[in-house]
Design a protein around this motif. Structure first.
Motif, mmCIF file in Angstrom:
data_model
loop_
_atom_site.group_PDB
_atom_site.id
_atom_site.type_symbol
_atom_site.label_atom_id
_atom_site.label_comp_id
_atom_site.label_asym_id
_atom_site.label_seq_id
_atom_site.Cartn_x
_atom_site.Cartn_y
_atom_site.Cartn_z
ATOM 1 N N ASP A 168 56.515 34.135 -11.221
ATOM 2 C CA ASP A 168 55.415 33.752 -10.331
ATOM 3 C C ASP A 168 55.510 32.325 -9.795
ATOM 4 O OD1 ASP A 168 54.347 36.272 -10.784
ATOM 5 O OD2 ASP A 168 53.157 35.576 -12.493
ATOM 6 N N ASP A 212 54.505 29.716 -11.166
ATOM 7 C CA ASP A 212 53.368 28.910 -11.617
ATOM 8 C C ASP A 212 53.829 27.956 -12.721
ATOM 9 O OD1 ASP A 212 51.634 30.328 -9.941
ATOM 10 O OD2 ASP A 212 51.182 31.801 -11.500
ATOM 11 N N CYS A 250 59.906 34.483 -22.727
ATOM 12 C CA CYS A 250 59.153 35.601 -22.164
ATOM 13 C C CYS A 250 59.707 36.923 -22.696
ATOM 14 C CB CYS A 250 59.259 35.620 -20.638
ATOM 15 S SG CYS A 250 58.481 34.222 -19.814
ATOM 16 N N ASP A 309 57.066 29.344 -14.615
ATOM 17 C CA ASP A 309 57.315 30.776 -14.752
ATOM 18 C C ASP A 309 58.358 31.183 -13.717
ATOM 19 O OD1 ASP A 309 57.046 33.668 -14.267
ATOM 20 O OD2 ASP A 309 55.294 33.548 -15.570
ATOM 21 N N ASN A 322 52.698 37.192 -16.927
ATOM 22 C CA ASN A 322 52.998 37.052 -15.503
ATOM 23 C C ASN A 322 52.864 38.392 -14.775
ATOM 24 O OD1 ASN A 322 55.448 38.463 -15.906
ATOM 25 N ND2 ASN A 322 56.627 36.576 -16.114
ATOM 26 N N SER A 323 53.121 38.397 -13.478
ATOM 27 C CA SER A 323 52.915 39.588 -12.659
ATOM 28 C C SER A 323 53.933 40.686 -12.929
ATOM 29 C CB SER A 323 52.923 39.217 -11.175
ATOM 30 O OG SER A 323 54.192 38.712 -10.809
#
Length: 134
Positions: free
Chosen positions: A63, A65, A90, A60, A75-76
């Motif tokens: 993030d 990750d 995304c 990602d 995601n955040s």
């Protein structure tokens, strides 16, 4: 005389594809794709071959990750993402507010992937606004 403009199956399919393609930008504020890099590897026999890394996990970009091929996540930054053999895709999940006055401000809730537009001097008063995206 018969109207043949949209009578052929190919014209109907083409028209449907154009209409559906035009609706995608209305559903999301933005989308992006990160493609996998094609690697050239020299084998033990001296011959070159390619490796597209199709089964490697995706990282990602927000993030940092790692996610396995076939995974989907949020995601955040409230982007819905998926990892495939071709890379990572995304799209913005919540849209963005537009058309609110200078006396208003946006309060983002990144946990719930939502926002509210309120008066700067009194956060209990909501402001009228539009929304771009999902």
């Amino acid at each position: 005389m018969r109207n043949t403009k949209l009578s052929s199956p190919n014209m109907r399919k083409t028209t449907l594809i154009l209409i559906l393609g035009a609706l995608v930008p209305l559903a999301y504020t933005y989308c992006y794709q990160t493609l996998r890099e094609l690697k050239v590897i020299r084998g033990s026999n001296g011959e070159f071959r390619t490796d597209d890394g199709a089964q490697e996990p995706c990282q990602d970009t927000v993030d940092k990750d790692w996610h396995p091929v076939g995974a989907t996540w949020t995601n955040s930054r409230c982007e819905d993402c998926s990892c495939s053999t071709s890379g990572m895709w995304c799209c913005d999940r919540m849209g963005r507010p537009v058309g609110y006055g200078p006396d208003c401000m946006v309060l983002f809730d990144w946990e719930a992937c939502s926002f509210d537009v309120v008066k700067k001097n009194d956060r209990t008063i909501h402001c009228e606004h539009g929304k771009v995206g999902k």
